[in-house]
Design a protein around this motif. Structure first.
Motif, mmCIF file in Angstrom:
data_model
loop_
_atom_site.group_PDB
_atom_site.id
_atom_site.type_symbol
_atom_site.label_atom_id
_atom_site.label_comp_id
_atom_site.label_asym_id
_atom_site.label_seq_id
_atom_site.Cartn_x
_atom_site.Cartn_y
_atom_site.Cartn_z
ATOM 1 N N GLN A 228 32.194 11.459 15.383
ATOM 2 C CA GLN A 228 32.222 10.115 14.679
ATOM 3 C C GLN A 228 32.291 10.232 13.535
ATOM 4 O O GLN A 228 32.913 9.515 12.671
ATOM 5 C CB GLN A 228 30.945 9.164 15.344
ATOM 6 C CG GLN A 228 30.551 9.086 16.547
ATOM 7 C CD GLN A 228 31.232 7.779 16.991
ATOM 8 O OE1 GLN A 228 31.153 6.877 16.571
ATOM 9 N NE2 GLN A 228 31.768 7.898 18.217
ATOM 10 N N VAL A 229 31.406 11.056 12.702
ATOM 11 C CA VAL A 229 31.282 11.166 11.227
ATOM 12 C C VAL A 229 32.536 11.985 10.970
ATOM 13 O O VAL A 229 32.926 11.944 9.646
ATOM 14 C CB VAL A 229 30.057 11.976 11.014
ATOM 15 C CG1 VAL A 229 29.920 11.819 9.581
ATOM 16 C CG2 VAL A 229 28.665 11.379 11.714
ATOM 17 N N GLY A 230 33.248 12.644 11.796
ATOM 18 C CA GLY A 230 34.537 13.356 11.153
ATOM 19 C C GLY A 230 34.240 14.751 10.875
ATOM 20 O O GLY A 230 34.860 15.321 10.150
ATOM 21 N N GLN A 231 32.943 15.311 11.478
ATOM 22 C CA GLN A 231 32.653 16.608 10.895
ATOM 23 C C GLN A 231 33.381 18.004 11.989
ATOM 24 O O GLN A 231 32.815 18.852 11.621
ATOM 25 C CB GLN A 231 31.237 16.652 10.723
ATOM 26 C CG GLN A 231 30.529 15.960 9.630
ATOM 27 C CD GLN A 231 30.027 17.135 8.823
ATOM 28 O OE1 GLN A 231 29.529 18.056 9.138
ATOM 29 N NE2 GLN A 231 29.988 16.866 7.380
ATOM 30 N N LEU A 232 33.811 17.482 12.998
ATOM 31 C CA LEU A 232 34.362 18.340 14.045
ATOM 32 C C LEU A 232 35.474 18.623 13.711
ATOM 33 O O LEU A 232 36.630 18.004 13.462
ATOM 34 C CB LEU A 232 34.138 17.742 15.394
ATOM 35 C CG LEU A 232 33.846 18.720 16.254
ATOM 36 C CD1 LEU A 232 32.502 19.450 16.092
ATOM 37 C CD2 LEU A 232 33.855 17.992 17.809
ATOM 38 N N GLY A 233 35.762 20.015 13.475
ATOM 39 C CA GLY A 233 37.345 20.698 13.311
ATOM 40 C C GLY A 233 38.031 20.988 14.423
ATOM 41 O O GLY A 233 39.020 21.687 14.393
ATOM 42 N N GLY A 234 37.539 20.555 15.568
ATOM 43 C CA GLY A 234 38.304 21.050 16.846
ATOM 44 C C GLY A 234 37.568 20.552 18.042
ATOM 45 O O GLY A 234 36.709 19.880 17.836
ATOM 46 N N ASP A 235 37.854 20.975 19.109
ATOM 47 C CA ASP A 235 37.547 20.678 20.555
ATOM 48 C C ASP A 235 36.185 21.292 20.811
ATOM 49 O O ASP A 235 35.784 22.354 20.591
ATOM 50 C CB ASP A 235 38.581 21.224 21.569
ATOM 51 C CG ASP A 235 39.667 20.443 21.810
ATOM 52 O OD1 ASP A 235 39.715 19.385 21.159
ATOM 53 O OD2 ASP A 235 40.772 20.960 22.271
#
Lengths: 692, 692
Positions: A228-235
């Protein structure tokens, strides 16, 4: 005064030697590094032999760095022990030294790019295990090492040097973990482990599964939040979260247990912690592999599917029970071989056989597709429970010492590698949010394991697990070798890389902070230290019947097994226990006579004379053997008071034998048979050795 | 009667167990083999992970076969020892079992061709150590295994299965030989070794070189003859012949020595044989590598050239002295560390340090381009001579036992692999003429080593090497692990393949025939057995002065070294010997005080009380310490009767100390310092253990 002089002398000399070792270490790193760049222009006709030699020298140098690290750790830890510093265990220290060397390797030494290592523009349509390459008429053989992430291809070429000190993760599972786990199983033979068996099994199985799912769910929440926050760079799928939960559920309180041993903390607490940590390594390992095995059919491979889940559950049960069976089977074979041959006359052969059989468990399990590490654990327990009694006293010492040494070396190697890899690993993904979430989840997962289970267990236990014990167990949930090995095994995807980096931090934190604070925590929780297990024993005599009923209550599950073990398994597999002719029904007479060793009859008589002073302190020896009428008829067969006796082997008997086993005096019969035993070293307290 | 029953019982049970092991072995082979063919159609998108797992399972299974072989060997050898069969040693037995399994693997099991392992039509212009292969967008990493003979490429694909059980020859040099060689060095600490040092060095250095050249020349004659007759199928140069001479000059009379030990054969003969065999392994290894280094410039690389020969000679000296220096250096460092730290309070740490330092010798030597195996040998000797005295009694036992076990396992592994490889090796070249020539040359080479050298040595020795000793030494020139490892290291060319096949036969023949006939040979040569080294000692007292002059004569070389060692090295590196303050000139006072351990002063006093009963049987203790006036002045410095005393340390002193070391009682000082030593196992005779 002489002593004082020695210490000062030693202190001064140690400082000098240390400097020497440190300097030699750095010189060695530099020399080895300096030798690696090759001067020759690469694209000519390169001499393969020279290259292989160069690579071998490089490998030797890399291994030398680790050996030096371990040496340094040993010297430092000696100093700590000498000065009675307890805040830092050798494993923690090994990590610190590993970190330092990692920093040096990463930032201190610049190695020019090895230009000869280029990507071949070779387009083939398969990736066989063995590859034959035709270089202008000459054939070169290549072996497959593994797949490389496409975006890591650049790294491979740039950081050849750092990759050199990176071991194949399978080394941990095939070389380093087996001796550690075997040693744990082999030193499990403790009275209090068996008395607390039910609780330990509950913590290890139920607790680990609960912890795994709690951590998995929390992490999934965390990951969703990160997305949600856009902190994830992958699956990052739910199975990944569960996998993370499984690997960080393996506790390894080696630091805490060392301090417990040194301070002689309450034996029940020790048994609970040690037993749980040994078994939950196995559970976490199998759990993680069955989570990996979860592969639903269809397009989306990350949806929930009942069949796939049942399949995973089946994998869990199959792998676990298969490994268990294999481990126990080789243990039993070893026990039989050592019982029925007189191999104990030749201690070297005996020790070698023991070592080889234990190792073959691992290989057998791996060859059968089971999990070698788990098999080795159960093999260790079986060896300790049965085979150990058949060994000659010298081999008992030898095997203990051998596996102790292997365990020590492997453990410190893993921990120093852990320190090193924080800097040398190429694809770290440190995500602050994930890390904070993970620490929280690990904490809550451990709490969800210990407190509810303790509450439930206390309903059935008379000898309650008090709240200070629960807090201590909560606190002692360190993560260690198994967690690390599981997380480094596969670092191909983004999710796994993030997990690996986070796991490293979790291990560092728990080993340093929780491990270092053990003594503080003990005194803060008012847990009594300095408990001599012998003294504990004699106290129980005073407490009398009250204590006995406690045990009867708590170990009801175990009692059934104990009777079976004492009356049938022990006599079949070892020289101790009552003769089988007395416990088996009369119809099995010939078989019983064949399987019963002559020592068993001797033991029977002996109990009434020379050993009685050792075990008669309970005052009720007659309870065990008083009600059996043993008579030897003409054929040499023993007849007993009937099979009903089997059930009558009382609980005191159990308690006495376990206490007895605790003091490693079980091989009473063997001393009579071997005329050369007089030259053997006498019985030494094993606690002394474990404590070191 | 009870004993009789046990034996029969054991016998019966052993037979059953054996069958069990045999059956399980063959089942294991079959199962493992059966699991290797893959059902899936290969040319599709192959799952790398699955393949890696399959390969791992296969590796486990292969290793399991060897473990089972070793287990079987242990059980059989126990039976042989139990029944006192001396005609077959465990190594000979391991070879037989290896042969049997080799036959099964070769002819018994048919594995379908693994079609996925095809030669890639990949034309690149280099052979880098790491290869990245791009298979439809995915990158796979391959590591270089080595060059393959062009005409063996077909074999590679056909016999994938047989190649699987073929180890990388470097395994022998990096894993199996080091513990064997270290153990040999570590058990060299014997009085009679030092007394016969001159002769041993002569046999090992001069003798090996003579043997190498004699064999080389004879084989060259044989090869020339073969070329004339047209029996030679490839190139065979003079350097190849010399190389063959070097590798078959490494003797390994492990079988003979085991019997000597058991029968207590004359100690001088034992020392000569053992010392020679230990050292000539190192000489042969370095010799062979310097022969390989012989590369004359110019077109024809097989002509004689002085510069290239000098270069080879330089390589020999450089590698040998380099390895020697490295080995001694790490030994000295270990001795210093164990002397100046009180590490002996923690036996586990001490043993681990000892193990790591010894291992690091090997790695250091390899990383520096020296020969690790040679370095390890000298490290072992240094450790035995100095460090051993600083260890706690328990660590002395532990280290001895550890390396004994490693040696046993490695040795039997190599010999069983030898048996296996006779059938599984792909490119055997058995040439009857070459084989006959080789046997003849080996025989003559050994004769040219022993008889002339013995004659020369006898000119200088009063204690002559009698002719029956010479015959026995001639007979005991077995070939073993080192010869095998050297010959399998490189089997790329026709000449090397023929050498390898021939070497195998030489090893088989000598181990089985010469090893098996040792007892017959002993009685045939009237060599006295059942010699107790203690008894030998007391006899020497009767012989009196005559014997002393004998020794003075024979060990003149050694006496100079001994004085230096006793007066300076021992006091610096260990706790024994006279205090340095007494032996060094007064100007070095502060240094001497720093380096002398408090125990040295204690030893000095102690010699006059509690230990004197142990060493006073010569009756001349006053000779050693009577003429030193040791007085402690106010500063604590010891002053002696002057440096002239150093030379006065008499030969009796030497003899006594060596005899003393032989009985492993040197650590007299340490017993006083450690209050916890009471719980340690008492001194046990090391001969008992070596004998097993």
């Amino acid at each position: 005064m002489v002593f004082k002089v020695t210490v000062n002398n030693a202190w001064r000399a140690t400082r000098t030697l240390w400097l020497l070792v440190l300097v030699s270490l750095s010189v060695c790193i530099c020399v080895c590094r300096a030798s690696s760049p090759q001067e020759d222009s690469a694209m000519e006709n390169i001499d393969t032999e020279k290259k292989a030699e160069e690579s071998h020298r490089q490998d030797s140098a890399d291994l030398l760095i680790f050996i030096m690290l371990l040496t340094l750790t040993i010297l430092t830890i000696w100093l700590f022990k000498h000065r009675r510093f307890r805040f830092l265990h050798e494993t923690g220290l090994a990590m610190i030294y590993g970190l330092l060397v990692g920093v040096v390797l990463r930032y201190g030494i610049h190695v020019p790019r090895d230009i000869s290592n280029v990507t071949m523009s070779c387009h083939v349509n398969a990736s066989p295990a063995t590859l034959l390459i035709n270089v202008s008429g000459k054939f070169y053989e290549y072996t497959l090492k593994g797949e490389i992430n496409a975006n890591a291809v650049g790294d491979v070429q740039d950081n050849e040097m750092l990759r050199k000190v990176t071991f194949d993760p399978e080394v941990f599972f095939n070389i380093l973990l087996p001796p550690i786990i075997f040693h744990a199983g082999y030193s499990l033979k403790r009275r209090h482990f068996f008395l607390n068996m039910g609780s330990i099994l509950a913590y290890a199985f139920l607790g680990t599964v609960v912890s795994c799912f709690v951590i998995g769910l929390l992490m999934y929440g965390c990951v969703v939040l990160m997305k949600q926050v856009g902190q994830l760079g992958g699956d990052f799928f739910f199975t990944d979260c569960l996998f993370f939960g499984a690997i960080v559920s393996a506790t390894d309180p080696v630091t805490v247990l060392a301090i417990f041993n040194e301070l002689q903390v309450d034996v029940d607490l020790y048994a609970l912690l040690f037993g749980e940590s040994v078994l939950n390594d196995a559970v976490a390992l199998v759990l993680s592999s069955s989570i990996v095995a979860y592969q639903p059919e269809g397009n989306n491979s990350h949806t929930f599917e009942v069949m796939a889940m049942l399949n995973s559950f089946g994998v869990f049960l199959g792998v676990f029970s298969g490994s268990f069976a294999l481990g126990v089977a080789t243990g039993v074979v070893t026990a039989l071989v050592t019982k029925f041959t007189k191999l104990r006359d030749f201690q070297l052969l005996e020790t070698a056989l023991f070592f080889l059989m234990s190792w073959s468990t691992f290989l057998l399990a791996e060859a059968c597709g089971s999990t070698g590490v788990v098999a080795v654990l159960f093999c260790g327990i079986t060896q300790a429970h049965y085979t150990y009694n058949n060994l000659s006293p010298e081999s008992q010492d030898r095997t203990k010492q051998l596996f102790e040494l292997l365990n020590f070396l492997a453990e410190n190697f893993i921990f120093s590698y852990m320190g090193l890899t924080l800097f040398t690993f190429q694809s770290h993904v440190f995500n602050p949010m994930f890390i904070v979430g993970a620490f929280l989840a690990v904490f809550l997962g451990r709490a969800a394991n210990i407190y509810p289970l303790s509450f439930l267990l206390n309903l059935g236990r008379r000898n309650k697990i008090r709240s200070n014990f629960q807090h201590m167990m909560m606190f002692a949930g360190l993560r260690g070798a198994m967690t690390f090995a599981l997380s480094i095994r596969d670092t191909a995807t983004y999710a796994r890389q993030m997990m690996f980096s986070t796991t490293l931090l979790v291990v560092f934190f728990t080993v340093w902070i929780c491990g270092g604070g053990t003594t503080q925590m003990l005194s803060c929780q008012h847990i009594r230290v300095g408990v001599d297990s012998d003294q504990d024993n004699s106290m129980s005599v005073v407490e009398g019947s009250e204590r006995r009923s406690t045990k009867q209550e708590s170990a009801w599950l175990f009692r059934i097994w104990y009777n079976f073990d004492h009356n049938y398994l022990k006599p079949i597999l070892t020289h101790s226990g009552p003769p089988l002719t007395a416990t088996l029904p009369p119809c099995c007479g010939p078989l019983a006579r064949f399987l019963t060793s002559p020592q068993a009859y001797e033991n029977e008589c002996q109990l009434k004379d020379d050993d009685s002073d050792l075990i008669l302190n309970d005052g009720d020896i007659s309870l065990t053997y008083g009600d059996i009428t043993v008579s030897t008829d003409a054929t040499g067969a023993h007849t007993s008071g009937g099979p009903g006796f089997a059930g009558a082997a009382s609980f005191d008997d159990l308690d006495r034998e376990l206490a007895y086993g605790d003091h490693e005096l079980v091989m009473r019969g063997t001393r009579l048979v071997l005329p050369m035993d007089d030259s053997e070293p006498p019985f030494t307290d094993p606690h002394n050795r474990l404590q070191m």
